[in-house]
Motif scaffolding. Structure first.
Motif, PDB file in Angstrom:
ATOM      1  N   UNK A 104       0.824  -1.206   0.000  1.00  0.00           N
ATOM      2  CA  UNK A 104       0.000   0.000   0.000  1.00  0.00           C
ATOM      3  C   UNK A 104       0.859   1.257   0.000  1.00  0.00           C
ATOM      4  N   UNK A 105       1.800   1.338   0.940  1.00  0.00           N
ATOM      5  CA  UNK A 105       2.570   2.572   1.089  1.00  0.00           C
ATOM      6  C   UNK A 105       3.524   2.790  -0.076  1.00  0.00           C
ATOM      7  N   UNK A 106       4.115   1.722  -0.613  1.00  0.00           N
ATOM      8  CA  UNK A 106       5.018   1.901  -1.747  1.00  0.00           C
ATOM      9  C   UNK A 106       4.269   2.236  -3.028  1.00  0.00           C
ATOM     10  N   UNK A 107       3.095   1.661  -3.222  1.00  0.00           N
ATOM     11  CA  UNK A 107       2.285   2.035  -4.386  1.00  0.00           C
ATOM     12  C   UNK A 107       1.850   3.487  -4.291  1.00  0.00           C
ATOM     13  N   UNK A 108       1.530   3.925  -3.083  1.00  0.00           N
ATOM     14  CA  UNK A 108       1.086   5.306  -2.881  1.00  0.00           C
ATOM     15  C   UNK A 108       2.238   6.292  -2.991  1.00  0.00           C
ATOM     16  N   UNK A 109       3.349   6.018  -2.314  1.00  0.00           N
ATOM     17  CA  UNK A 109       4.427   7.000  -2.196  1.00  0.00           C
ATOM     18  C   UNK A 109       5.541   6.844  -3.227  1.00  0.00           C
ATOM     19  N   UNK A 110       5.713   5.691  -3.839  1.00  0.00           N
ATOM     20  CA  UNK A 110       6.752   5.501  -4.843  1.00  0.00           C
ATOM     21  C   UNK A 110       6.178   5.077  -6.192  1.00  0.00           C
ATOM     22  N   UNK A 111       4.869   5.065  -6.310  1.00  0.00           N
ATOM     23  CA  UNK A 111       4.224   4.656  -7.544  1.00  0.00           C
ATOM     24  C   UNK A 111       3.916   5.823  -8.458  1.00  0.00           C
TER      25      UNK A 111
END
Length: 286
Positions: free
Chosen positions: A137-144
């Motif tokens: 969730x956090x990587x898709x949101x913040x690094x996606x």
């Protein structure tokens, strides 16, 4: 007037894509609470709902990539053997990094670890499941999609610093943040975001950042029994803090608010900075 919306290649400017993504994401968050509550009332277990946040941000990302006529894999989900190998590498590095941090805290007499009476293999496996979807969730949101449009539109440094600030602010006010610990925690969260952003830039994949994020959180919470960003978890071990300041031990917030976490993050950032990456065509952009 047309240039406000379109770039030289007659494509919608990155700023508008960012606004669209943010708008869709906020709409999905507004749906998340009543949807998850309704499913719980129908008897769906909380464990089953853990992937829901990731699924919703993935749908938002998919909608934006479809509008750009790009595949979902373009944001870093080109799933295959290489993706899983990078994720496994990140997992191992994240675990080792946390073990080093806690080891340093122990060396200076800040904490001792003892087996937790409630430990079980189920706890370890559930922790992997839980933190996998937190990381996704956090990587898709913040690094996606959002991060990548910022890189394309405003450059790497602006994207890295702005998303690092946003990532740190997103954890503001978590339990265990007091005094100097709050400052150290915010700095470490920002450094962690820069590290994860660099992991994406060096691979052009979300696999390495997801693995790093998962390994760090899992080792911290469900293996060693510390708090993770201020939230308590049952681990295989449990920490017994000695009479040392929280900026050294991390206290209730967790080892990531220890000064040793700042040092380890800085070393990892330096290593990734010097690493040429796995995508030669993209090296100039990183």
């Amino acid at each position: 007037m047309k240039r406000i919306f379109l770039d030289d290649e007659q494509r919608l400017r990155n700023g508008w894509w960012i606004l669209l993504f943010v708008g869709l994401f906020l709409a999905s968050r507004a749906l998340y609470t009543p949807l998850s509550r309704g499913l719980r009332e129908l008897g769906v277990a909380g464990e089953v709902l853990e992937p829901l946040r990731f699924i919703m941000v993935l749908l938002v990302t998919w909608a934006c990539t479809r509008l750009r006529r790009e595949p979902l894999s373009s944001v870093g989900f080109r799933i295959g053997r290489r993706w899983f190998a990078q994720a496994a590498t990140g997992l191992l590095i994240g675990i080792l990094a946390m073990l080093v941090i806690v080891g340093l805290i122990g060396i200076v007499g800040g904490v001792q670890l003892e087996p937790d009476p409630a430990r079980s293999a189920n706890t370890l496996f559930y922790g992997l499941y839980l933190f996998l979807f937190v990381a996704l969730f956090e990587e898709t949101l913040f690094r996606g999609f959002l991060f990548q449009r910022l890189v394309d539109g405003a450059g790497i440094w602006f994207a890295q610093l702005s998303l690092a600030a946003l990532f740190a602010i997103g954890h503001w006010g978590n339990p265990g943040m007091q005094g100097v610990t709050e400052v150290v925690a915010m700095l470490d969260l920002a450094l962690g975001a820069i590290l994860l952003g660099l992991a994406y830039l060096r691979t052009r994949s979300l696999a390495l950042p997801v693995g790093l994020h998962l390994g760090w959180n899992w080792a911290q919470g469900h293996l060693l029994g510390f708090g993770v960003s201020g939230f308590d978890y049952t681990g295989w071990y449990r920490p017994v803090f000695q009479d040392k300041p929280q900026w050294l031990t991390g206290g209730e917030f967790g080892p990531e608010s220890s000064v040793f976490a700042l040092a380890v993050d800085a070393i990892l950032i330096l290593i990734l900075w010097r690493w040429k990456g796995t995508t030669p065509a993209k090296r100039k952009a990183a």
